[in-house]
Design a protein around this motif. Structure first.
Motif, PDB file in Angstrom:
ATOM      1  N   SER A  51       0.846  -1.178  -0.223  1.00  0.00           N
ATOM      2  CA  SER A  51       0.139   0.122  -0.114  1.00  0.00           C
ATOM      3  C   SER A  51       0.792   1.247  -0.003  1.00  0.00           C
ATOM      4  O   SER A  51       0.701   2.052  -0.778  1.00  0.00           O
ATOM      5  CB  SER A  51      -0.917  -0.213   1.170  1.00  0.00           C
ATOM      6  N   GLU A  52       1.941   1.363   0.950  1.00  0.00           N
ATOM      7  CA  GLU A  52       2.444   2.470   0.914  1.00  0.00           C
ATOM      8  C   GLU A  52       3.503   2.492  -0.334  1.00  0.00           C
ATOM      9  O   GLU A  52       3.482   3.816  -0.933  1.00  0.00           O
ATOM     10  CB  GLU A  52       3.715   2.322   2.061  1.00  0.00           C
ATOM     11  N   LEU A  53       4.200   1.590  -1.028  1.00  0.00           N
ATOM     12  CA  LEU A  53       5.178   1.641  -1.984  1.00  0.00           C
ATOM     13  C   LEU A  53       4.007   2.004  -3.259  1.00  0.00           C
ATOM     14  O   LEU A  53       4.629   2.765  -4.387  1.00  0.00           O
ATOM     15  CB  LEU A  53       5.875   0.517  -2.265  1.00  0.00           C
ATOM     16  N   PHE A  54       2.910   1.377  -3.441  1.00  0.00           N
ATOM     17  CA  PHE A  54       1.856   1.596  -4.572  1.00  0.00           C
ATOM     18  C   PHE A  54       1.654   3.137  -4.726  1.00  0.00           C
ATOM     19  O   PHE A  54       1.430   3.764  -5.514  1.00  0.00           O
ATOM     20  CB  PHE A  54       0.826   0.681  -4.599  1.00  0.00           C
ATOM     21  N   VAL A  66       1.720   0.651 -12.619  1.00  0.00           N
ATOM     22  CA  VAL A  66       2.452   0.341 -11.484  1.00  0.00           C
ATOM     23  C   VAL A  66       2.645  -1.054 -11.371  1.00  0.00           C
ATOM     24  O   VAL A  66       1.353  -1.616 -11.328  1.00  0.00           O
ATOM     25  CB  VAL A  66       2.145   1.054 -10.094  1.00  0.00           C
ATOM     26  N   ALA A  67       3.567  -1.793 -11.399  1.00  0.00           N
ATOM     27  CA  ALA A  67       3.822  -3.185 -11.241  1.00  0.00           C
ATOM     28  C   ALA A  67       4.089  -3.388  -9.945  1.00  0.00           C
ATOM     29  O   ALA A  67       5.176  -2.786  -9.098  1.00  0.00           O
ATOM     30  CB  ALA A  67       4.648  -3.759 -12.275  1.00  0.00           C
ATOM     31  N   CYS A  68       3.702  -4.588  -9.344  1.00  0.00           N
ATOM     32  CA  CYS A  68       4.064  -5.130  -8.140  1.00  0.00           C
ATOM     33  C   CYS A  68       4.633  -6.517  -8.374  1.00  0.00           C
ATOM     34  O   CYS A  68       3.794  -7.493  -8.721  1.00  0.00           O
ATOM     35  CB  CYS A  68       2.986  -4.880  -7.134  1.00  0.00           C
ATOM     36  N   VAL A  89       7.977  -2.814  -6.243  1.00  0.00           N
ATOM     37  CA  VAL A  89       6.878  -2.054  -6.798  1.00  0.00           C
ATOM     38  C   VAL A  89       7.660  -1.121  -7.831  1.00  0.00           C
ATOM     39  O   VAL A  89       8.663  -0.502  -7.397  1.00  0.00           O
ATOM     40  CB  VAL A  89       6.184  -1.008  -5.643  1.00  0.00           C
ATOM     41  N   CYS A  90       7.328  -1.290  -9.047  1.00  0.00           N
ATOM     42  CA  CYS A  90       7.994  -0.709 -10.078  1.00  0.00           C
ATOM     43  C   CYS A  90       6.959   0.388 -10.918  1.00  0.00           C
ATOM     44  O   CYS A  90       5.989   0.128 -11.342  1.00  0.00           O
ATOM     45  CB  CYS A  90       8.340  -1.644 -11.430  1.00  0.00           C
ATOM     46  N   GLY A  91       7.469   1.548 -11.116  1.00  0.00           N
ATOM     47  CA  GLY A  91       6.942   2.708 -11.962  1.00  0.00           C
ATOM     48  C   GLY A  91       6.886   2.447 -13.149  1.00  0.00           C
ATOM     49  O   GLY A  91       8.417   2.120 -13.598  1.00  0.00           O
ATOM     50  N   ARG A  92       6.288   2.276 -14.188  1.00  0.00           N
ATOM     51  CA  ARG A  92       6.363   2.199 -15.539  1.00  0.00           C
ATOM     52  C   ARG A  92       5.966   3.478 -16.257  1.00  0.00           C
ATOM     53  O   ARG A  92       4.631   3.832 -16.450  1.00  0.00           O
ATOM     54  CB  ARG A  92       5.419   1.139 -16.109  1.00  0.00           C
ATOM     55  N   PRO A  93       6.793   4.210 -16.667  1.00  0.00           N
ATOM     56  CA  PRO A  93       6.543   5.554 -17.254  1.00  0.00           C
ATOM     57  C   PRO A  93       5.895   5.573 -18.748  1.00  0.00           C
ATOM     58  O   PRO A  93       5.814   4.479 -19.319  1.00  0.00           O
ATOM     59  CB  PRO A  93       7.966   6.081 -17.596  1.00  0.00           C
ATOM     60  N   GLY A  94       4.944   6.583 -18.939  1.00  0.00           N
ATOM     61  CA  GLY A  94       4.037   6.499 -20.066  1.00  0.00           C
ATOM     62  C   GLY A  94       5.146   7.210 -21.045  1.00  0.00           C
ATOM     63  O   GLY A  94       6.246   7.447 -20.981  1.00  0.00           O
ATOM     64  N   VAL A 139      11.111   0.405  -6.237  1.00  0.00           N
ATOM     65  CA  VAL A 139      11.357   0.210  -4.743  1.00  0.00           C
ATOM     66  C   VAL A 139      10.960  -1.252  -4.202  1.00  0.00           C
ATOM     67  O   VAL A 139      10.040  -1.495  -4.412  1.00  0.00           O
ATOM     68  CB  VAL A 139      10.456   1.327  -3.767  1.00  0.00           C
ATOM     69  N   TRP A 140      11.874  -1.819  -3.471  1.00  0.00           N
ATOM     70  CA  TRP A 140      11.836  -3.148  -2.949  1.00  0.00           C
ATOM     71  C   TRP A 140      11.855  -3.314  -1.309  1.00  0.00           C
ATOM     72  O   TRP A 140      12.464  -2.254  -0.675  1.00  0.00           O
ATOM     73  CB  TRP A 140      12.890  -4.153  -3.595  1.00  0.00           C
ATOM     74  N   ALA A 141      11.287  -4.130  -0.673  1.00  0.00           N
ATOM     75  CA  ALA A 141      11.665  -4.461   0.479  1.00  0.00           C
ATOM     76  C   ALA A 141      11.485  -5.964   0.724  1.00  0.00           C
ATOM     77  O   ALA A 141      10.833  -6.711  -0.123  1.00  0.00           O
ATOM     78  CB  ALA A 141      10.299  -3.715   1.158  1.00  0.00           C
TER      79      ALA A 141
END
Length: 152
Positions: A51-54, A66-68, A89-94, A139-141
């Motif tokens: 939840s926090e990373l997303f 956003v991919a998890c 959690v990975c941001g995927r740019p447009g 960002v990973w944990a």
């Protein structure tokens, strides 16, 4: 012994980078980890981390989606527990030049805004941020899995 001989588990989902996707990310995480029979305390912590990373990805980046990714793995040593749940959690740019919903600018995931990453740090045995390809990032944990917390 619970968790002994545990099969490798991995899963991924991608959702649009919108505020309403955060609740869906929590639901999907809970469902996946229930299916893996992860102890509810660890599952609930993982849901909090996702939840926090997303939320961080939705609020602070110009990502289109956003991919998890979640996977159970052996710890990397260096004081980590022998089994961990790795969440990324990975941001995927447009497309280039995309301005997400008129946002004033894109911020990096590590920039201070709220306290989400402090929370992630507090509940994780390790975490970090890394640049991805095409201007993306992740960002990973890692959350410790003990014999009691890893039944599957």
């Amino acid at each position: 012994m619970p968790g002994a001989g545990c099969s490798h588990r991995e899963d991924e989902f991608t959702l649009p980078a919108r505020a309403e996707s955060v609740a869906e990310a929590r639901r999907l995480t809970r469902d996946r980890l229930d299916g893996w029979e992860v102890h509810r305390d660890i599952r609930d912590t993982a849901v909090l981390v996702v939840s926090e990373l997303f939320t961080n990805a939705v609020v602070h980046t110009g990502s289109e989606s956003v991919a998890c990714r979640m996977r159970r793995e052996r710890g990397a040593g260096n004081g980590e527990p022998p089994r961990v749940l790795h969440i990324e959690v990975c941001g995927r740019p447009g497309p280039p030049g995309r301005d997400p919903d008129g946002a004033p600018g894109t911020r990096l995931p590590g920039e201070e805004h709220g306290r989400g990453l402090l929370l992630v740090e507090a509940v994780s045995c390790a975490w970090g941020i890394r640049d991805g390809h095409r201007g993306g990032w992740s960002v990973w944990a890692r959350l410790p899995l003990t014999a009691e917390g890893d039944r599957g």
